[in-house]
Scaffold this motif. Structure first.
Motif, short mmCIF file in Angstrom:
data_model
loop_
_atom_site.label_atom_id
_atom_site.label_comp_id
_atom_site.label_asym_id
_atom_site.label_seq_id
_atom_site.Cartn_x
_atom_site.Cartn_y
_atom_site.Cartn_z
N THR A 199 0.81 -1.26 0.00
CA THR A 199 0.02 -0.05 -0.15
C THR A 199 0.97 1.32 0.12
N ASN A 200 1.96 1.12 0.48
CA ASN A 200 2.76 2.40 0.66
C ASN A 200 3.30 2.52 -0.68
N ILE A 201 3.87 1.57 -1.47
CA ILE A 201 4.21 1.50 -2.89
C ILE A 201 3.19 2.17 -3.86
N ALA A 202 1.94 1.57 -3.50
CA ALA A 202 0.71 2.16 -4.37
C ALA A 202 0.55 3.90 -4.29
N GLY A 203 0.54 4.07 -2.88
CA GLY A 203 0.56 5.59 -2.56
C GLY A 203 1.75 6.29 -3.31
N ALA A 204 2.96 5.84 -3.07
CA ALA A 204 3.99 6.35 -3.87
C ALA A 204 3.92 6.68 -5.33
N LEU A 205 3.27 5.45 -6.06
CA LEU A 205 3.14 5.33 -7.46
C LEU A 205 1.88 6.54 -7.80
N LEU A 206 1.09 6.52 -7.02
CA LEU A 206 -0.07 7.37 -7.53
C LEU A 206 0.28 8.85 -7.39
N GLY A 207 1.41 9.08 -6.22
CA GLY A 207 1.57 10.59 -6.04
C GLY A 207 2.68 10.82 -6.98
N ALA A 208 3.65 9.77 -7.54
CA ALA A 208 4.71 10.23 -8.52
C ALA A 208 3.96 10.37 -9.90
N LEU A 209 2.81 9.47 -10.16
CA LEU A 209 1.94 9.99 -11.47
C LEU A 209 1.50 11.37 -11.35
N ALA A 210 0.84 11.64 -10.35
CA ALA A 210 0.40 13.18 -10.07
C ALA A 210 1.36 14.06 -10.14
N GLY A 211 2.43 13.65 -9.66
CA GLY A 211 3.81 14.83 -9.91
C GLY A 211 4.17 14.86 -11.34
N ALA A 212 4.21 14.12 -12.22
CA ALA A 212 4.69 14.00 -13.52
C ALA A 212 3.58 14.58 -14.37
N ILE A 213 2.11 14.64 -13.91
CA ILE A 213 1.06 15.31 -14.58
C ILE A 213 1.25 16.79 -14.38
N LEU A 214 1.35 16.91 -12.96
CA LEU A 214 1.41 18.44 -12.74
C LEU A 214 2.70 19.19 -12.71
N ARG A 215 3.68 18.49 -13.08
CA ARG A 215 4.88 19.19 -12.98
C ARG A 215 5.04 20.50 -13.92
#
Length: 392
Positions: free
Chosen positions: A141-157
């Motif tokens: 679940t930690n990895i899933a949360g980090a992946l979601l945050g990373a995808l959001a960062g790439a989209i909103l960068r």
């Protein structure tokens, strides 16, 4: 007679590409704020994962045995959501901190792998803590949360770091090197979550040191009781100390914000927003951890008097040069730390703290206590840096 000059078409094309790339190169700059925020968030993850740092033992179990163990039989949606939400900002900040060196899919993969490594180490060390359980479900679940945050960062960068309304406001309102200061200021309202004996009374070391020493010596130790030997203050002395500590905390927090602002920034509105958010966090935390009817328990008459005095003092201090504001903020924070650690325990606060319902927030309690103790020292570190001394 003027001579005609013939340019190579390839040379003309290269010159146009260099001109068109100039704005992009200017926009693609690193974000000190993201990197400072990433460091602060990583510290919170470590503290929350290994809290309360006591009772270390070796049961003969390999620290990585949890990886191939069955999923826990008992788990709750709250636990899963907490793990996902807890690591999503970590993945987001990792992507933003790597910009512009690593971008796109590479940044998402690097952020996810880094978060997986951090989470794996956190879980492995929990094997040696009696109050914690290493869990492969938590890791997933930690990895899933980090992946979601990373995808959001790439989209909103692009919108967050290169062309956004917030970035434009940052350039107009904040100093060029205000990234670290923004992190410190942003943590001030969050530091109010943990219950303390005085309003804005951050930096209370004895409680945290007592826990750490108790863990090292394997026996409970109360430094406040040992140092003060049952000493107590009168109600008038407690009242005065609460006023002074509230004034010092308010001045230290607001002046730390003013140090990073340009003169063109709406200083009054931003200061009111900062203080208002701190008050709301304090009220909400009191209602959540104690009882809804105790939401305003921290707003005592002494606290209100301290808020009024602090606001009156801030009116002239807001017009001083940033160098003077930095010194006054440092003095206020140091005075607050000095007073709150020299006061005997308040018996009313001790009895109130015993009703604190931690429950599922036990791990969050560790991060909240860490912020409560460490924030004044973070602020003092920032205020002493050359970045905080620049006049704009």
């Amino acid at each position: 007679m003027m001579k005609s000059v013939t340019l190579d078409p390839t040379e003309i094309l290269m010159n146009r590409m260099q001109v068109s790339d100039a704005p992009a190169a200017t926009a693609a700059t690193a974000s000190p704020f993201s990197r400072a925020a990433l460091l602060a968030y990583a510290c919170l993850i470590v503290y929350a994962s290994w809290y309360p740092f006591s009772g270390w033992r070796d049961l003969g179990i390999h620290p990585l045995a949890y990886l191939d163990a069955p999923f826990p039989y008992y788990w709750t949606l709250f636990d899963v959501a907490t793990n996902v939400v807890g690591y999503a900002p970590f993945g987001l900040l990792l992507v933003l901190a790597m910009h512009p060196r690593i971008k796109g899919l590479a940044a998402v993969l690097a952020a996810t792998l880094t978060a997986a490594l951090v989470s794996g180490v956190m879980e492995a060390v929990q094997t040696y803590l009696p109050t914690r359980v290493a869990s492969n479900l938590d890791l997933c679940t930690n990895i899933a949360g980090a992946l979601l945050g990373a995808l959001a960062g790439a989209i909103l960068r692009h919108r967050l770091l290169e062309s956004s309304r917030l970035l434009e406001l940052r350039r107009r309102w904040l100093n060029d090197d205000a990234g670290r200061g923004l992190v410190v200021v942003g943590l001030w309202p969050l530091a109010q979550i943990y219950p303390v004996s005085h309003f804005f009374g951050l930096g209370q070391l004895f409680g945290a040191l007592s826990g750490w020493l108790s863990a090292l010596l394997v026996e409970p130790i109360d430094l406040a009781t040992l140092l003060f030997n049952g000493a107590a203050l009168s109600s008038e002395q407690y009242w005065l100390s609460e006023v002074v500590i509230t004034v010092c905390g308010l001045i230290g927090g607001v002046l730390t914000l003013l140090v990073v602002l340009r003169k063109s920034a709406p200083r009054l509105r931003l200061a009111l927003a900062l203080v208002g958010s701190a008050l709301l966090v304090k009220i909400f935390a009191s209602a959540l951890f104690f009882a809804p009817e105790n939401a305003f328990i921290s707003l005592t008459p002494a606290t209100l008097r301290g808020l009024l005095i602090g606001a009156a003092l801030l009116l002239p201090l807001a017009f001083l040069p940033s160098g003077f504001q930095r010194r006054i903020a440092s003095c206020a924070l140091i005075l607050g730390i000095f007073i709150i650690n020299l006061l005997p325990p308040n018996p009313y606060f001790v009895s109130t703290l015993q009703t604190w319902v931690q429950g599922k927030f036990l791990n969050f309690n560790g991060a909240a206590q860490f912020l409560s103790v460490a924030w004044p020292f973070f602020a003092l570190w920032f205020l002493r840096r050359p970045a905080a001394r620049k006049k704009v």
